[in-house]
Design an enzyme around this catalytic site. Structure first.
Site, short mmCIF file in Angstrom:
data_model
loop_
_atom_site.label_atom_id
_atom_site.label_comp_id
_atom_site.label_asym_id
_atom_site.label_seq_id
_atom_site.Cartn_x
_atom_site.Cartn_y
_atom_site.Cartn_z
N ASP A 7 -28.82 -35.83 -52.24
CA ASP A 7 -29.49 -36.95 -52.92
C ASP A 7 -28.43 -38.03 -53.10
O ASP A 7 -27.64 -37.99 -54.05
CB ASP A 7 -30.04 -36.50 -54.27
CG ASP A 7 -30.67 -37.65 -55.04
OD1 ASP A 7 -31.33 -38.50 -54.41
OD2 ASP A 7 -30.50 -37.71 -56.27
N GLU A 67 -32.28 -37.30 -48.66
CA GLU A 67 -33.42 -38.07 -49.15
C GLU A 67 -33.33 -39.49 -48.61
O GLU A 67 -32.27 -40.11 -48.62
CB GLU A 67 -33.46 -38.09 -50.68
CG GLU A 67 -34.72 -38.75 -51.19
CD GLU A 67 -34.98 -38.52 -52.66
OE1 GLU A 67 -35.88 -39.18 -53.18
OE2 GLU A 67 -34.28 -37.70 -53.29
N ASP A 139 -29.44 -35.05 -60.40
CA ASP A 139 -29.11 -35.36 -59.01
C ASP A 139 -29.00 -34.10 -58.16
O ASP A 139 -29.42 -34.08 -57.00
CB ASP A 139 -27.81 -36.17 -58.95
CG ASP A 139 -27.93 -37.48 -59.71
OD1 ASP A 139 -28.54 -38.41 -59.16
OD2 ASP A 139 -27.45 -37.55 -60.85
#
Length: 164
Positions: A7, A67, A139
């Site tokens: 991420d 992502e 996160d």
């Protein structure tokens, strides 16, 4: 198969490592790479690249899932996020790892069953799917979700290839 989920972020880049053994998903590790906002931006990108390179060397994943960029209201924030993603992707391709990208909606759909799930729902599902004692840091949780999304997507792709 060992999957590294990422991420990306210019201040915090989350990572999550899972192992897919048959239909089982096993938590290996998760955490975040923190950059100091007082540092020059290129130095922060280098820290993301170096940190992920060390994680890749330690855990030796077979694939990386990242992502995809969301639409930010602030153009400067979107550019910085894109650069952080670039540093993360280069850390993977630098050692020959395949990289797969997933939107937030795809990740939520894979983990919770709906692309409109709330962040808390995703975190609770990750905790349950990976049998974690507590919800992972935000996160890291997002990175684990991306890894789980890839595990499900890769499994479906393998099934579809077997049908042909």
């Amino acid at each position: 198969m060992i999957i590294l989920g990422i991420d990306p972020g210019s201040r915090k880049t989350g990572y999550g490592i899972i192992s897919k053994q048959g239909n089982r998903l096993i938590h290996v590790d998760n955490g975040a790479i923190f950059t100091q906002s007082a540092k020059d931006f290129p130095e922060r990108l280098e820290k993301i690249f170096t940190g992920l390179s060390e994680i890749i060397a330690q855990y030796r994943p077979e694939v990386v899932a990242v992502e995809d960029v969301f639409l930010a209201k602030n153009a400067q924030s979107a550019l910085k996020l894109g650069q952080a993603r670039g540093a993360a992707i280069v850390a993977a391709v630098n050692v020959g790892l395949p990289v797969h990208e997933y939107t937030a909606m795809q990740v939520k759909q894979a983990v919770v069953g709906t692309g409109r799930a709330e962040k808390a729902q995703v975190q609770q599902m990750i905790k349950a799917l990976l049998n974690l004692p507590e919800v992972a840091q935000e996160d890291a949780s997002d990175a684990l979700a991306v890894a789980i999304c890839h595990a499900h997507s890769a499994g479906m792709s393998a099934l579809l290839k077997g049908v042909r």
